[in-house]
Design an enzyme around this catalytic site. Sequence first.
Site, PDB file in Angstrom:
ATOM      1  N   GLU A 145       0.866  -1.106  -0.145  1.00 29.82           N
ATOM      2  CA  GLU A 145      -0.005   0.151  -0.133  1.00 29.82           C
ATOM      3  C   GLU A 145       0.944   1.185  -0.101  1.00 29.82           C
ATOM      4  O   GLU A 145       1.504   1.606   0.974  1.00 29.82           O
ATOM      5  CB  GLU A 145      -0.836   0.074   1.277  1.00 29.82           C
ATOM      6  CG  GLU A 145      -1.869  -1.181   1.387  1.00 29.82           C
ATOM      7  CD  GLU A 145      -2.933  -0.866   0.164  1.00 29.82           C
ATOM      8  OE1 GLU A 145      -3.294   0.323  -0.263  1.00 29.82           O
ATOM      9  OE2 GLU A 145      -3.543  -2.105   0.154  1.00 29.82           O
ATOM     10  N   CYS A 186      -2.366   9.286   2.679  1.00 29.50           N
ATOM     11  CA  CYS A 186      -2.070   8.470   1.311  1.00 29.50           C
ATOM     12  C   CYS A 186      -3.165   9.065   0.199  1.00 29.50           C
ATOM     13  O   CYS A 186      -2.863   9.157  -1.010  1.00 29.50           O
ATOM     14  CB  CYS A 186      -1.884   7.308   1.657  1.00 29.50           C
ATOM     15  SG  CYS A 186      -3.299   6.501   2.149  1.00 29.50           S
ATOM     16  N   GLU A 231      -6.520  -4.280   0.714  1.00 28.00           N
ATOM     17  CA  GLU A 231      -6.693  -4.278   2.235  1.00 28.00           C
ATOM     18  C   GLU A 231      -8.220  -4.107   2.451  1.00 28.00           C
ATOM     19  O   GLU A 231      -8.938  -3.701   1.737  1.00 28.00           O
ATOM     20  CB  GLU A 231      -5.985  -3.216   3.045  1.00 28.00           C
ATOM     21  CG  GLU A 231      -4.432  -3.648   3.138  1.00 28.00           C
ATOM     22  CD  GLU A 231      -3.438  -3.154   4.021  1.00 28.00           C
ATOM     23  OE1 GLU A 231      -3.568  -1.747   4.229  1.00 28.00           O
ATOM     24  OE2 GLU A 231      -2.917  -3.989   4.659  1.00 28.00           O
TER      25      GLU A 231
END
Length: 501
Positions: free
Chosen positions: A253, A287, A465
């Site tokens: 990620e 992010c 995820e």
Amino acid sequence: MAYEHMTELFINGKRQGSSSGEIRNVLHPADAHLVATFHEAGASDTVAAIDAARHAFDSGHWGSFTGEQRGKILERVADILERDKELFAKAESEDTAKRLVEAQYDIADVISVFKYFSTLAPQNHDREVDPGRQNVRSTMTSEPIGVIAMITPWNYPLLQASWKMAPAIAAGCTFVIKPSELTPSTTSMMMDVFSEAGLPTGVANLVLGSGAVAGGPMSTHPGVDMVSFTGSLATGKRLMINAAETVKRVALELGGKNPNIIFADADLDAAIDNALTAVFLHSGQVCSAGARLLVERKIHEQVVTEIARRADLIRLGGATDPDAETGSLISAAHRDKVERYVADALSEGAILRAGGMRPEGAQFENGFFYRPTVLDNCTTEMHCVQDESFGPILTVEVFDTEDEAIKLGNDTIFGLAGAVWTSDSDKAQRVARQLRHGTIWINDYHPYVAQAEWGGFKQSGNGRELGEAGLAEYLEHKHIWQNLAPAPSQWFVPTKGKVDV
Ligand code: NAD
């Protein structure tokens, strides 16, 4: 619970100092006071933690737990977190300098994640396959991958960790986790929660310390089956290369440079308000931050003028300052990086419309604050548009047509998230489906749920995820073929009768 040993490593069910005796001071980013002094693991400590996780996986005790039993443990984890949520929120806020209220939201999300995976753990994923012939039973089954090395960043420390730990436990894996050296508290506290919830010895292990030393063996040690990493693109690439040597599974990620697209027919009041939240929440250290504003040319001046005006009004402050709307950056090094990024953008031709400096005032002197910044007149070839700043920086580009908006929105090596603002629902869906990013919001920004997969296209990572795919990341798939009427195949020794054996 007091969590009094949270500054120590946790290996094979025991708290312990590092073998070298090294320590690290963690400072509060808003005013540099000492949060705590943590033990700093060396590579040998990490190897001991991997060995413990390997033994717990291979020894059979944990493997004998049913999905229902693993689900019950996750439920108990959620209950303990609910009981201690204020302690966790306070610790998260101290490490990260995020406002206490935001840390409280994060811990509520962490609880939801453990609850969600507690419901997935008991599900049986076995599937009978039609083999196309008689007297054969063909079954697809899944098993835990094994020992997982988990490495997490500093911006959402426990939330990112929970997206890995909860599904790994649900799947029946064991793990070693290394939180960021800047924000270790809440992940370390979780080890006590797991013990109280009845997780067997050796299933969860914790090392604290730097990526290069404590993290070193996590991507190279043959006892690790999978590396699950959240962090920067540069580190992700390095881990992938390291993991290739022993063909570990790798889940990444990574970063994002996320387009927030505003069409002229959007509800501008909502779009402008959310454009600020999209990029300036947690000082841009998100992010999925909407750091790239793409705005239709005919509303460009109106939108940017208002965003810049409001950005100048945003109140900075410490984590418990009731008037503050956002806090400081994580470290002096990170603020230096953000300052360089703005200077480079201006030298490339960006026009400063707001911010571009540290705030003034005695209360900001010891922290790592930077004002929300708006950079207009940007184009896709500029570094400030292509590179992630991970700070409170908004770049602005203009477009004229729907096709151009899509082209610009996809003109990035990243593919994590983005948003579309328009009152035309068909156009919104068309654009959303053509943007190559893992999450697209329409007339919204930032919400997510544990049931929906999260992850990146392109260099924002691989794997997912959360959601069902977030559990599948921790499972190996096995095909079992059972011949119910065994007979010689007669491939190599064609005989008329039975072969003497
Ligand atoms: P980072 O890559 O510097 O560090 C992340 C973690 O990796 C830390 O624990 C660090 O100690 C460890 N590490 C560094 N080098 C290592 C090595 N050689 N071996 C093992 N471990 C090593 O990232 P960061 O600055 O902590 O986090 C910010 C980045 O994380 C941003 O790029 C952000 O976009 C990304 N991020 C992505 C998501 C997502 O969901 N995609 C979520 C949060 C953050």
